[in-house]
Design a protein around this motif. Structure first.
Motif, short mmCIF file in Angstrom:
data_model
loop_
_atom_site.label_atom_id
_atom_site.label_comp_id
_atom_site.label_asym_id
_atom_site.label_seq_id
_atom_site.Cartn_x
_atom_site.Cartn_y
_atom_site.Cartn_z
N UNK A 1 -12.14 4.93 -18.34
CA UNK A 1 -10.94 5.17 -19.14
C UNK A 1 -10.72 3.92 -19.96
N UNK A 2 -10.54 4.09 -21.26
CA UNK A 2 -10.43 2.95 -22.16
C UNK A 2 -9.19 3.05 -23.03
N UNK A 3 -8.76 1.90 -23.53
CA UNK A 3 -7.78 1.82 -24.60
C UNK A 3 -8.62 1.63 -25.86
N UNK A 4 -8.47 2.55 -26.80
CA UNK A 4 -9.32 2.52 -27.98
C UNK A 4 -8.51 2.66 -29.25
N UNK A 5 -8.99 2.03 -30.30
CA UNK A 5 -8.47 2.24 -31.65
C UNK A 5 -9.48 3.17 -32.32
N UNK A 6 -9.03 4.36 -32.66
CA UNK A 6 -9.92 5.33 -33.31
C UNK A 6 -9.31 5.72 -34.63
N UNK A 7 -10.01 5.42 -35.70
CA UNK A 7 -9.56 5.68 -37.06
C UNK A 7 -8.15 5.13 -37.30
N UNK A 8 -7.88 3.94 -36.73
CA UNK A 8 -6.62 3.25 -36.98
C UNK A 8 -5.48 3.57 -36.04
N UNK A 9 -5.69 4.44 -35.05
CA UNK A 9 -4.64 4.77 -34.09
C UNK A 9 -5.11 4.46 -32.68
N UNK A 10 -4.17 4.00 -31.83
CA UNK A 10 -4.50 3.65 -30.45
C UNK A 10 -4.27 4.83 -29.51
N UNK A 11 -5.14 4.92 -28.49
CA UNK A 11 -5.03 5.97 -27.49
C UNK A 11 -5.71 5.52 -26.20
N UNK A 12 -5.43 6.22 -25.12
CA UNK A 12 -6.08 5.95 -23.84
C UNK A 12 -6.77 7.25 -23.42
N UNK A 13 -8.09 7.20 -23.32
CA UNK A 13 -8.88 8.38 -23.02
C UNK A 13 -10.15 7.98 -22.26
N UNK A 14 -10.87 9.00 -21.76
CA UNK A 14 -12.19 8.78 -21.18
C UNK A 14 -13.19 8.54 -22.30
N UNK A 15 -14.05 7.56 -22.10
CA UNK A 15 -15.12 7.29 -23.05
C UNK A 15 -16.32 8.14 -22.67
N UNK A 16 -16.85 8.87 -23.61
CA UNK A 16 -18.00 9.74 -23.39
C UNK A 16 -19.06 9.47 -24.44
N UNK A 17 -20.26 9.96 -24.20
CA UNK A 17 -21.35 9.83 -25.16
C UNK A 17 -22.29 8.70 -24.81
N UNK A 18 -22.98 8.24 -25.83
CA UNK A 18 -23.96 7.17 -25.69
C UNK A 18 -23.68 6.10 -26.75
N UNK A 19 -24.18 4.88 -26.55
CA UNK A 19 -23.94 3.83 -27.55
C UNK A 19 -24.29 4.31 -28.96
N UNK A 20 -23.37 4.07 -29.88
CA UNK A 20 -23.57 4.52 -31.26
C UNK A 20 -23.07 5.93 -31.50
N UNK A 21 -22.84 6.69 -30.43
CA UNK A 21 -22.36 8.08 -30.56
C UNK A 21 -21.23 8.36 -29.57
N UNK A 22 -20.41 7.35 -29.31
CA UNK A 22 -19.30 7.52 -28.38
C UNK A 22 -18.22 8.42 -28.99
N UNK A 23 -17.50 9.11 -28.11
CA UNK A 23 -16.31 9.86 -28.49
C UNK A 23 -15.33 9.76 -27.34
N UNK A 24 -14.10 10.22 -27.56
CA UNK A 24 -13.06 10.12 -26.54
C UNK A 24 -12.67 11.51 -26.03
N UNK A 25 -12.51 11.61 -24.71
CA UNK A 25 -12.18 12.88 -24.10
C UNK A 25 -10.85 12.77 -23.35
N UNK A 26 -9.87 13.63 -23.68
CA UNK A 26 -8.61 13.61 -22.95
C UNK A 26 -8.79 14.12 -21.53
N UNK A 27 -7.94 13.66 -20.62
CA UNK A 27 -7.98 14.15 -19.24
C UNK A 27 -7.44 15.58 -19.17
#
Length: 71
Positions: free
Chosen positions: A20-46
């Motif tokens: 579970x990470x705190x991430x800035x995605x496209x300029x907005x902050x959120x807390x979500x599960x980090x999924x994917x692989x390096x270079x192709x990460x995305x965020x998944x809500x619980x």
């Protein structure tokens, strides 16, 4: 993580899918599960009612959740 819980986070240079990470995605902050692989990460809500979030421009991992404190 429930309403009213306190999360303890640690700023890190390393992280991995499944955390579970705190991430800035496209300029907005959120807390979500980090999924994917390096270079192709995305965020998944619980909450399964919400869709995964794929970055359109930028995804920056700011911190990793290390603990949850519940009263």
């Amino acid at each position: 993580i429930q309403a009213g819980d306190m999360v303890i986070v640690e700023r890190r240079n390393t992280y991995k899918a499944g955390q579970i990470v705190i991430a800035a995605i496209d300029g907005e902050y959120t807390m979500k599960y980090l999924r994917g692989t390096p270079g192709k990460y995305y965020l998944e809500p619980a909450n399964a009612k919400f869709k995964p979030i794929y970055p359109k421009e930028a995804l920056m991992i700011e911190a990793v959740v290390t603990a949850v404190v519940r009263k």
